[in-house]
Design a protein around this motif. Structure first.
Motif, mmCIF file in Angstrom:
data_model
loop_
_atom_site.group_PDB
_atom_site.id
_atom_site.type_symbol
_atom_site.label_atom_id
_atom_site.label_comp_id
_atom_site.label_asym_id
_atom_site.label_seq_id
_atom_site.Cartn_x
_atom_site.Cartn_y
_atom_site.Cartn_z
ATOM 1 N N LEU A 145 0.840 -1.196 0.000
ATOM 2 C CA LEU A 145 0.000 0.000 0.000
ATOM 3 C C LEU A 145 0.877 1.250 0.000
ATOM 4 O O LEU A 145 1.752 1.400 0.852
ATOM 5 N N VAL A 146 0.623 2.119 -0.962
ATOM 6 C CA VAL A 146 1.306 3.399 -1.041
ATOM 7 C C VAL A 146 0.392 4.493 -0.478
ATOM 8 O O VAL A 146 0.854 5.452 0.132
ATOM 9 N N GLU A 147 -0.917 4.291 -0.664
ATOM 10 C CA GLU A 147 -1.891 5.227 -0.118
ATOM 11 C C GLU A 147 -3.246 4.534 -0.044
ATOM 12 O O GLU A 147 -3.616 3.790 -0.943
ATOM 13 N N LYS A 148 -3.945 4.795 1.055
ATOM 14 C CA LYS A 148 -5.330 4.349 1.192
ATOM 15 C C LYS A 148 -6.121 5.546 1.674
ATOM 16 O O LYS A 148 -5.831 6.103 2.737
ATOM 17 N N VAL A 149 -7.123 5.936 0.878
ATOM 18 C CA VAL A 149 -7.981 7.064 1.234
ATOM 19 C C VAL A 149 -9.391 6.527 1.433
ATOM 20 O O VAL A 149 -9.930 5.853 0.548
ATOM 21 N N ILE A 150 -9.954 6.826 2.591
ATOM 22 C CA ILE A 150 -11.291 6.373 2.950
ATOM 23 C C ILE A 150 -12.182 7.598 3.041
ATOM 24 O O ILE A 150 -12.059 8.397 3.969
ATOM 25 N N ARG A 151 -13.058 7.769 2.062
ATOM 26 C CA ARG A 151 -13.968 8.918 2.034
ATOM 27 C C ARG A 151 -15.337 8.463 2.548
ATOM 28 O O ARG A 151 -16.158 7.950 1.783
ATOM 29 N N LEU A 152 -15.517 8.621 3.860
ATOM 30 C CA LEU A 152 -16.794 8.262 4.481
ATOM 31 C C LEU A 152 -17.905 9.117 3.895
ATOM 32 O O LEU A 152 -17.727 10.330 3.698
ATOM 33 N N ILE A 153 -19.054 8.511 3.601
ATOM 34 C CA ILE A 153 -20.127 9.281 2.962
ATOM 35 C C ILE A 153 -20.721 10.321 3.895
ATOM 36 O O ILE A 153 -21.309 11.293 3.438
ATOM 37 N N ASP A 154 -20.528 10.144 5.198
ATOM 38 C CA ASP A 154 -21.041 11.123 6.165
ATOM 39 C C ASP A 154 -19.906 11.822 6.916
ATOM 40 O O ASP A 154 -20.053 12.221 8.062
ATOM 41 N N SER A 155 -18.778 12.027 6.247
ATOM 42 C CA SER A 155 -17.576 12.553 6.891
ATOM 43 C C SER A 155 -17.734 13.961 7.450
ATOM 44 O O SER A 155 -16.992 14.349 8.348
ATOM 45 N N THR A 156 -18.687 14.731 6.945
ATOM 46 C CA THR A 156 -18.857 16.096 7.444
ATOM 47 C C THR A 156 -19.827 16.164 8.626
ATOM 48 O O THR A 156 -20.046 17.231 9.184
ATOM 49 N N GLU A 157 -20.376 15.030 9.007
ATOM 50 C CA GLU A 157 -21.269 14.962 10.177
ATOM 51 C C GLU A 157 -20.443 14.609 11.415
ATOM 52 O O GLU A 157 -19.298 14.180 11.312
ATOM 53 N N ALA A 158 -21.041 14.757 12.574
ATOM 54 C CA ALA A 158 -20.372 14.329 13.811
ATOM 55 C C ALA A 158 -20.312 12.800 13.814
ATOM 56 O O ALA A 158 -21.344 12.143 13.697
ATOM 57 N N LEU A 159 -19.124 12.258 13.881
ATOM 58 C CA LEU A 159 -18.942 10.807 13.853
ATOM 59 C C LEU A 159 -18.389 10.333 15.171
ATOM 60 O O LEU A 159 -17.579 10.992 15.802
ATOM 61 N N SER A 160 -18.835 9.155 15.563
ATOM 62 C CA SER A 160 -18.274 8.535 16.763
ATOM 63 C C SER A 160 -17.955 7.085 16.430
ATOM 64 O O SER A 160 -18.385 6.567 15.408
ATOM 65 N N ALA A 161 -17.186 6.473 17.283
ATOM 66 C CA ALA A 161 -16.861 5.046 17.152
ATOM 67 C C ALA A 161 -16.128 4.712 15.880
ATOM 68 O O ALA A 161 -16.347 3.657 15.292
ATOM 69 N N ILE A 162 -15.226 5.599 15.433
ATOM 70 C CA ILE A 162 -14.431 5.247 14.259
ATOM 71 C C ILE A 162 -12.977 4.987 14.665
ATOM 72 O O ILE A 162 -12.064 5.164 13.887
ATOM 73 N N GLY A 163 -12.780 4.558 15.895
ATOM 74 C CA GLY A 163 -11.434 4.288 16.391
ATOM 75 C C GLY A 163 -10.767 3.126 15.694
ATOM 76 O O GLY A 163 -9.549 3.079 15.592
ATOM 77 N N PHE A 164 -11.535 2.167 15.210
ATOM 78 C CA PHE A 164 -10.946 1.041 14.503
ATOM 79 C C PHE A 164 -10.516 1.472 13.110
ATOM 80 O O PHE A 164 -11.000 2.459 12.571
ATOM 81 N N LEU A 165 -9.602 0.741 12.547
ATOM 82 C CA LEU A 165 -9.115 1.096 11.213
ATOM 83 C C LEU A 165 -10.183 0.809 10.180
ATOM 84 O O LEU A 165 -10.755 -0.262 10.132
ATOM 85 N N LEU A 166 -10.463 1.770 9.369
ATOM 86 C CA LEU A 166 -11.499 1.645 8.353
ATOM 87 C C LEU A 166 -10.927 1.026 7.095
ATOM 88 O O LEU A 166 -11.593 0.651 6.216
#
Length: 166
Positions: A145-166
């Motif tokens: 892996l050179v780069e991994k980008v994860i664009r969550l569909i709700d990334s601009t909202e308040a998010l919780s419980a994303i401590g695990f690797l996505l």
């Protein structure tokens, strides 16, 4: 004839990349974070941007923007048992699909895909959906892996419980 060879190369490259991405997802679901670290090129970046349009990750605010050192620290927290995200980690099942080979340069390929994660913790299931971009180097023969980008569909909202690797 040359077009047939290029198409075959692209198909084989995409198949190898998909297999690699599925293997990564399976490692993360098993919480095999140390093995996950081994998938990375030393110069690689793990990115979870807040702004869905961001492309200059170094100049924008992100949920994660990890180089090798920061990935190692994140994994150390995940496996130590001292952080809340590690001691009471969610069980996850990832589904990755909709693969598109967007670049197949000589050594590095870029694959876009969609990911849905169901995370289960304390009797509650939470769904995360994201568009992924994996840049994978095949320069050494083994994919890295050179780069991994994860664009969550709700990334601009308040998010919780994303401590695990996505």
């Amino acid at each position: 004839m040359m077009d047939d060879r290029n198409a075959l190369f692209s198909q084989q490259t995409l198949a190898r990349a998909i297999e690699f991405i599925w293997r990564e997802a399976e490692m993360l679901d098993r919480r095999d974070y140390r093995a996950w670290l081994e998938l990375w090129d030393a110069s690689g970046f793990y990115v979870v941007p807040i702004d869905p349009q961001a492309t200059d990750f170094a100049a924008t605010l992100n949920y994660a923007y990890d180089d090798q050192h920061m990935r190692e620290l994140r994994v150390q927290r995940m496996v130590s048992g001292y952080s809340a995200s590690a001691s009471d980690a969610a069980r996850t099942v990832r589904t990755v699909s909709r693969f598109t080979l967007t670049s197949d340069a000589a050594d590095v390929v870029e694959v876009k895909s969609a990911q849905v994660i169901v995370a289960y913790k304390r009797g509650v299931s939470t769904i995360f959906a994201a568009d992924l971009t994996h840049k994978i180097s095949f320069a050494t023969g083994e994919p890295r892996l050179v780069e991994k980008v994860i664009r969550l569909i709700d990334s601009t909202e308040a998010l919780s419980a994303i401590g695990f690797l996505l």
